[in-house]
Motif scaffolding. Sequence first.
Motif, PDB file in Angstrom:
ATOM      1  N   LEU A 103      -1.963   4.442  -4.257  1.00  0.00           N
ATOM      2  CA  LEU A 103      -2.158   4.588  -2.816  1.00  0.00           C
ATOM      3  C   LEU A 103      -3.095   5.731  -2.461  1.00  0.00           C
ATOM      4  O   LEU A 103      -3.595   5.801  -1.337  1.00  0.00           O
ATOM      5  N   ASN A 104      -3.322   6.637  -3.376  1.00  0.00           N
ATOM      6  CA  ASN A 104      -4.143   7.811  -3.094  1.00  0.00           C
ATOM      7  C   ASN A 104      -5.629   7.553  -3.294  1.00  0.00           C
ATOM      8  O   ASN A 104      -6.444   8.467  -3.109  1.00  0.00           O
ATOM      9  N   GLY A 105      -5.994   6.338  -3.685  1.00  0.00           N
ATOM     10  CA  GLY A 105      -7.410   6.048  -3.883  1.00  0.00           C
ATOM     11  C   GLY A 105      -8.162   6.031  -2.576  1.00  0.00           C
ATOM     12  O   GLY A 105      -7.714   5.448  -1.580  1.00  0.00           O
ATOM     13  N   ALA A 106      -9.328   6.659  -2.576  1.00  0.00           N
ATOM     14  CA  ALA A 106     -10.121   6.735  -1.352  1.00  0.00           C
ATOM     15  C   ALA A 106     -10.880   5.449  -1.089  1.00  0.00           C
ATOM     16  O   ALA A 106     -11.114   5.085   0.061  1.00  0.00           O
ATOM     17  N   THR A 107     -11.281   4.730  -2.146  1.00  0.00           N
ATOM     18  CA  THR A 107     -12.015   3.478  -2.007  1.00  0.00           C
ATOM     19  C   THR A 107     -11.263   2.387  -2.735  1.00  0.00           C
ATOM     20  O   THR A 107     -10.304   2.632  -3.462  1.00  0.00           O
ATOM     21  N   ASP A 108     -11.744   1.163  -2.558  1.00  0.00           N
ATOM     22  CA  ASP A 108     -11.063   0.027  -3.177  1.00  0.00           C
ATOM     23  C   ASP A 108     -11.130   0.102  -4.701  1.00  0.00           C
ATOM     24  O   ASP A 108     -10.167  -0.275  -5.382  1.00  0.00           O
ATOM     25  N   THR A 109     -12.219   0.567  -5.260  1.00  0.00           N
ATOM     26  CA  THR A 109     -12.342   0.641  -6.720  1.00  0.00           C
ATOM     27  C   THR A 109     -11.379   1.658  -7.317  1.00  0.00           C
ATOM     28  O   THR A 109     -11.023   1.555  -8.494  1.00  0.00           O
ATOM     29  N   GLU A 110     -10.962   2.644  -6.536  1.00  0.00           N
ATOM     30  CA  GLU A 110     -10.011   3.645  -7.032  1.00  0.00           C
ATOM     31  C   GLU A 110      -8.557   3.201  -6.866  1.00  0.00           C
ATOM     32  O   GLU A 110      -7.661   3.823  -7.431  1.00  0.00           O
ATOM     33  N   ARG A 111      -8.327   2.141  -6.127  1.00  0.00           N
ATOM     34  CA  ARG A 111      -6.965   1.657  -5.905  1.00  0.00           C
ATOM     35  C   ARG A 111      -6.611   0.630  -6.968  1.00  0.00           C
ATOM     36  O   ARG A 111      -6.513  -0.566  -6.721  1.00  0.00           O
ATOM     37  N   ILE A 112      -6.418   1.141  -8.154  1.00  0.00           N
ATOM     38  CA  ILE A 112      -6.097   0.290  -9.297  1.00  0.00           C
ATOM     39  C   ILE A 112      -4.583   0.223  -9.472  1.00  0.00           C
ATOM     40  O   ILE A 112      -3.831   1.000  -8.877  1.00  0.00           O
ATOM     41  N   LEU A 113      -4.139  -0.707 -10.304  1.00  0.00           N
ATOM     42  CA  LEU A 113      -2.707  -0.869 -10.525  1.00  0.00           C
ATOM     43  C   LEU A 113      -2.141   0.317 -11.291  1.00  0.00           C
ATOM     44  O   LEU A 113      -2.788   0.887 -12.176  1.00  0.00           O
ATOM     45  N   THR A 114      -0.918   0.660 -10.952  1.00  0.00           N
ATOM     46  CA  THR A 114      -0.194   1.668 -11.725  1.00  0.00           C
ATOM     47  C   THR A 114       0.433   1.008 -12.958  1.00  0.00           C
ATOM     48  O   THR A 114       0.337  -0.216 -13.142  1.00  0.00           O
ATOM     49  N   MET A 143     -10.525  -8.054  -4.051  1.00  0.00           N
ATOM     50  CA  MET A 143     -10.176  -6.636  -4.087  1.00  0.00           C
ATOM     51  C   MET A 143      -9.670  -6.262  -5.478  1.00  0.00           C
ATOM     52  O   MET A 143      -9.133  -7.096  -6.222  1.00  0.00           O
ATOM     53  N   THR A 144      -9.835  -4.996  -5.856  1.00  0.00           N
ATOM     54  CA  THR A 144      -9.594  -4.544  -7.233  1.00  0.00           C
ATOM     55  C   THR A 144      -8.166  -4.808  -7.684  1.00  0.00           C
ATOM     56  O   THR A 144      -7.931  -5.333  -8.783  1.00  0.00           O
ATOM     57  N   ARG A 145      -7.193  -4.444  -6.893  1.00  0.00           N
ATOM     58  CA  ARG A 145      -5.794  -4.588  -7.300  1.00  0.00           C
ATOM     59  C   ARG A 145      -5.409  -6.055  -7.488  1.00  0.00           C
ATOM     60  O   ARG A 145      -4.596  -6.386  -8.359  1.00  0.00           O
ATOM     61  N   ALA A 146      -5.980  -6.948  -6.662  1.00  0.00           N
ATOM     62  CA  ALA A 146      -5.701  -8.373  -6.835  1.00  0.00           C
ATOM     63  C   ALA A 146      -6.407  -8.920  -8.073  1.00  0.00           C
ATOM     64  O   ALA A 146      -5.849  -9.772  -8.792  1.00  0.00           O
ATOM     65  N   GLN A 147      -7.618  -8.446  -8.353  1.00  0.00           N
ATOM     66  CA  GLN A 147      -8.332  -8.886  -9.545  1.00  0.00           C
ATOM     67  C   GLN A 147      -7.575  -8.508 -10.818  1.00  0.00           C
ATOM     68  O   GLN A 147      -7.427  -9.321 -11.733  1.00  0.00           O
ATOM     69  N   GLU A 148      -7.078  -7.270 -10.870  1.00  0.00           N
ATOM     70  CA  GLU A 148      -6.299  -6.854 -12.029  1.00  0.00           C
ATOM     71  C   GLU A 148      -5.045  -7.698 -12.185  1.00  0.00           C
ATOM     72  O   GLU A 148      -4.695  -8.136 -13.297  1.00  0.00           O
ATOM     73  N   THR A 149      -4.347  -7.939 -11.089  1.00  0.00           N
ATOM     74  CA  THR A 149      -3.117  -8.736 -11.145  1.00  0.00           C
ATOM     75  C   THR A 149      -3.416 -10.144 -11.622  1.00  0.00           C
ATOM     76  O   THR A 149      -2.684 -10.715 -12.458  1.00  0.00           O
ATOM     77  N   GLY A 150      -4.488 -10.748 -11.105  1.00  0.00           N
ATOM     78  CA  GLY A 150      -4.835 -12.108 -11.510  1.00  0.00           C
ATOM     79  C   GLY A 150      -5.172 -12.216 -12.989  1.00  0.00           C
ATOM     80  O   GLY A 150      -4.766 -13.176 -13.666  1.00  0.00           O
ATOM     81  N   LYS A 151      -5.882 -11.236 -13.531  1.00  0.00           N
ATOM     82  CA  LYS A 151      -6.237 -11.271 -14.957  1.00  0.00           C
ATOM     83  C   LYS A 151      -4.991 -11.184 -15.836  1.00  0.00           C
ATOM     84  O   LYS A 151      -4.884 -11.887 -16.848  1.00  0.00           O
ATOM     85  N   GLY A 352       3.911   8.832   6.773  1.00  0.00           N
ATOM     86  CA  GLY A 352       3.328   9.448   7.965  1.00  0.00           C
ATOM     87  C   GLY A 352       2.180   8.620   8.504  1.00  0.00           C
ATOM     88  O   GLY A 352       1.766   7.615   7.926  1.00  0.00           O
ATOM     89  N   ASP A 353       1.666   9.060   9.648  1.00  0.00           N
ATOM     90  CA  ASP A 353       0.534   8.376  10.245  1.00  0.00           C
ATOM     91  C   ASP A 353      -0.653   8.418   9.280  1.00  0.00           C
ATOM     92  O   ASP A 353      -0.980   9.453   8.718  1.00  0.00           O
ATOM     93  N   ASN A 354      -1.294   7.307   9.108  1.00  0.00           N
ATOM     94  CA  ASN A 354      -2.387   7.194   8.162  1.00  0.00           C
ATOM     95  C   ASN A 354      -3.607   7.899   8.723  1.00  0.00           C
ATOM     96  O   ASN A 354      -4.192   7.475   9.714  1.00  0.00           O
ATOM     97  N   GLU A 355      -3.991   9.041   8.094  1.00  0.00           N
ATOM     98  CA  GLU A 355      -5.110   9.805   8.599  1.00  0.00           C
ATOM     99  C   GLU A 355      -6.435   9.152   8.270  1.00  0.00           C
ATOM    100  O   GLU A 355      -7.397   9.260   9.005  1.00  0.00           O
ATOM    101  N   ASP A 356      -6.503   8.492   7.116  1.00  0.00           N
ATOM    102  CA  ASP A 356      -7.745   7.825   6.733  1.00  0.00           C
ATOM    103  C   ASP A 356      -7.758   6.456   7.389  1.00  0.00           C
ATOM    104  O   ASP A 356      -7.141   5.532   6.909  1.00  0.00           O
ATOM    105  N   SER A 357      -8.455   6.333   8.514  1.00  0.00           N
ATOM    106  CA  SER A 357      -8.419   5.076   9.247  1.00  0.00           C
ATOM    107  C   SER A 357      -9.003   3.944   8.425  1.00  0.00           C
ATOM    108  O   SER A 357      -8.566   2.812   8.519  1.00  0.00           O
ATOM    109  N   GLU A 358      -9.993   4.243   7.572  1.00  0.00           N
ATOM    110  CA  GLU A 358     -10.589   3.179   6.788  1.00  0.00           C
ATOM    111  C   GLU A 358      -9.598   2.633   5.782  1.00  0.00           C
ATOM    112  O   GLU A 358      -9.540   1.440   5.544  1.00  0.00           O
ATOM    113  N   SER A 359      -8.757   3.503   5.205  1.00  0.00           N
ATOM    114  CA  SER A 359      -7.802   3.025   4.216  1.00  0.00           C
ATOM    115  C   SER A 359      -6.790   2.103   4.834  1.00  0.00           C
ATOM    116  O   SER A 359      -6.296   1.198   4.195  1.00  0.00           O
TER     117      SER A 359
END
Length: 600
Positions: A103-114, A143-151, A352-359
């Motif tokens: 959840l701490n990834g700033a972009t989609d490529t950083e939001r990988i599976l744990t 999206m990255t997390r869905a691609q990893e899950t699908g593979k 809490g309130d999501n400060e990063d509106s893009e995320s």
Amino acid sequence: MSFRLYKKLSAIGMGSLGGISLYYFLNTSESKLKKVHNSWTTNYTPSVKWDSNWDHRAATSLSKPLSKDATPEKENAFNEKLEKTKSKATRHLIMIRHGQYNLNGATDTERILTDIGRHQAKLTGKRLAELKIPIDDVVISTMTRAQETGKIILKELSDSKIAISHDSLIEEGAPIPPEPKVGHWRPEQSQFFQDGSRIEAGFRAHFHRADPNQEKDSYTVLVCHANVIRYFVCRALQFPPEAWLRISLHNASISWITIYPNGRVILRSLGDAGHMPLKYLSTTCFSYTVLRRKLRKKVKFNKNIKMKSTFLLVLLILPTIILTLEGNKIFAHANEDEIDEDLVDVENENEGDNEDSESALVGDDVEPDEDSESTTSPDANTHLLFVRPLYTPGSQLELPGGVPVEFLIGFLNKGKNDFIIETVEASFRYPMDFNYFIQNFSAIGYNREVKPDSEATVLYSFLPSESFAGRPFGLNIAINYRDSNGSPYTEAVFNETVLITEVDEGFDGETFFLYVFLAAIVILLLVVGQQFLGSFGKRKRSQTVRKQVETGTTNSTDIDYDWLPAQTLRNLQNSPNGKGKISPKQSPRQRKAKRAAGDD
């Protein structure tokens, strides 16, 4: 005014008063009868009718209708065309949510599976393989997390015949403004406009009955996201689409929808995660592994409470010592600092309130206000003080229903950086499971800056519903703040069970009008009874008492002649019939002479 008229007016007045009282009681009582519009057994009319041509692929909508004067040959040709355009196969759509991701990834490529997320995807792939479903194709979100899950899932299926495709239409997003709204997730209206049209296009692309040329049943797997799956389920079942956020899905869970040739849709499973051990169950903001760790801390917290209770008992035995040692400050420090820090470790708090509106807008899976790990800063201390009603720490808090509850939250900055108090929010939880929400109260924004070695106080109030009276609820109060570096923190300042009580207003209008109505009924019955008894007695007396008719004097000896003059009596006696029935006639002159002579 006669007495009978008075009784009638009294009866009418008391009856009217009783009727008004009954109407008021029935329309204001909490136990008034519910209106039933339709019987569940007879004369039933659906509130919302099913649209069989929801995908606009019914055979009748794909063919030009016949004219009224069509010949039998044209009718036969039309029927043959209908048969060719009818669907014959059944489509199965199996939707799988991606696994837990960073959840701490700033972009989609950083939001990988744990690590947990990858294990969740592996378990789901094994589950599909065990079901031996003849999967035809797999469609994966880009999206990255869905691609990893699908593979990972495809690796467990190990079937080279499965067609694989990638679709950006089923990426995560904000499909439609939810109802009711949630406090911690508030995308811009433009985001709903952009993502909503894209996700709706994804629904129309994948959800429809089978093509007429499809002979066998098909099985399609969609690896996508929670918001997309929940929206697809509401649209396919023709539920209100704005209800999508009322559904919660576990990571790597399975949702199965079947579309029949006639357009009928069946939901076979929703968020099925029964194939996972408890330690791997999670949503975006909650994990059962975290829950078990917190339960262990809760046991430690209970032991601390017992020790503190013993300490308080000693203080009660030695009141003279307490009075000499600033007793009030000792109690405030012990209860607020110590107990509040333990409460933070007991239960998880709202994200809490999501400060990063893009995320929040580009595709973070949104859960309906579920708990997350509370993150607190070691340089910040919080204190809670109930203003209304007053509360003694260590006892159960009782909140009157329908009366505003107010409390103050003190925030102390012990560090070297500035803190900004962003929002305070409160919610009622199920007392047996604080992860289950009963009611969310509005999150109030403050944006209060707290300098180092400074303290700030904020006021928050909410209104418990009167319908909750007599029931216990878990009250969760959380404060959201961030430091000057932008790091967000969430701390639970109160997380205990409270009791909602009913306010005794003294004068109860419903009870008063009920007594008035009963009194009116009693008086009305008395008046009606008196009228009935009175009319019955009159009829009885009229039958027993007969009227005496004057028949005159039949015996002549009973007649009193003393009042008659003597001359008149003599004339009567000398009358031919001797009965004195004929009075002698005298002329006026004779009567005048008689009066002058004094003859009586």
